[in-house]
Design an enzyme around this catalytic site. Structure first.
Site, PDB file in Angstrom:
ATOM      1  N   ALA A 181      -9.416  -9.670   5.408  1.00  0.00           N
ATOM      2  CA  ALA A 181     -10.705  -9.384   4.793  1.00  0.00           C
ATOM      3  C   ALA A 181     -10.984  -7.892   4.647  1.00  0.00           C
ATOM      4  CB  ALA A 181     -11.824 -10.047   5.595  1.00  0.00           C
ATOM      5  N   HIS A 211       0.862  -1.186   0.000  1.00  0.00           N
ATOM      6  CA  HIS A 211       0.000   0.000   0.000  1.00  0.00           C
ATOM      7  C   HIS A 211       0.896   1.232   0.000  1.00  0.00           C
ATOM      8  CE1 HIS A 211      -3.281   2.681   0.655  1.00  0.00           C
ATOM      9  NE2 HIS A 211      -2.805   3.088   1.814  1.00  0.00           N
TER      10      HIS A 211
END
Length: 202
Positions: free
Chosen positions: A143, A110
């Site tokens: 998730a 990221h």
């Protein structure tokens, strides 16, 4: 035996290229055994094919539901028996079926220092917020969106004359080096998850 990497891409594959080059170095400890994508006709797949690395494509549009696509992607990856899965510019979120097979050993990057500035626009958001440093994060996929346990981070200073493009370019350069270095260490030394901490060295 070197650790088996399956790398998933959606575009140019510059991080993939860096991993492929690293895997050619003696002692790196890993090999890319397959490259997968969610669409064909991209440079990332061509980078793999030029090195005779097996490739596969699992387009979301070919499936009636996101869940069936996730099942098919997981099966395609599993066919190559990876030790680690690396999402290298893969622009789809993996789901429960995928994480049931590869949770705890799927990595993503990221372009920000997590948990700050999650989502698609980390460099822009960091610049607009006015931070003096930002960077990139390597994390274990879970998730959530950019919420997984942090494996490594690298810091990039924000310059006064930065634009989103110039800042993002420097972040990508630092991110690539961090990814290659850390994946190699994980392959050679092993790693384990301890709550939200990722401990290298088995």
């Amino acid at each position: 035996m070197p650790s088996r990497l399956v790398v998933l891409v959606s575009g140019a594959g510059t991080n993939l290229e860096a991993l492929l080059e690293a895997c050619e170095q003696a002692g790196y400890g890993a090999e890319v055994v397959a490259v997968g994508a969610d669409r064909d006709g991209i440079e990332g797949l061509e980078r793999a094919r030029r090195r005779d690395v097996p490739t596969f494509v699992v387009p979301l549009a070919d499936f009636a539901t996101r869940e069936s696509w996730d099942d098919a992607l997981a099966a395609a990856v599993a066919a190559h028996e990876p030790d680690l899965v690396v999402l290298a510019g893969f622009m789809k979120l993996v789901g429960p079926a995928f994480l049931a097979r590869f949770g705890g050993r799927t990595l993503n990057t990221h372009p920000a220092l997590s948990p700050a500035f999650p989502g698609m626009h980390g460099p822009r958001d960091a610049l607009e917020y006015g931070v003096k440093v930002t960077g990139a994060t390597l994390f274990v996929v879970d998730a959530g969106v950019d919420t997984g346990a942090i494996v490594a981070q690298t810091v990039v200073p924000v310059e006064d004359d930065d634009t989103t493009a110039s800042l993002h370019e420097r972040i990508k350069h630092a991110e690539r080096a961090m990814l290659v270095d850390t994946v190699g260490r994980m392959a050679r030394e092993g790693f384990r998850l301890d709550g939200r901490r990722v401990r290298l060295g088995g």
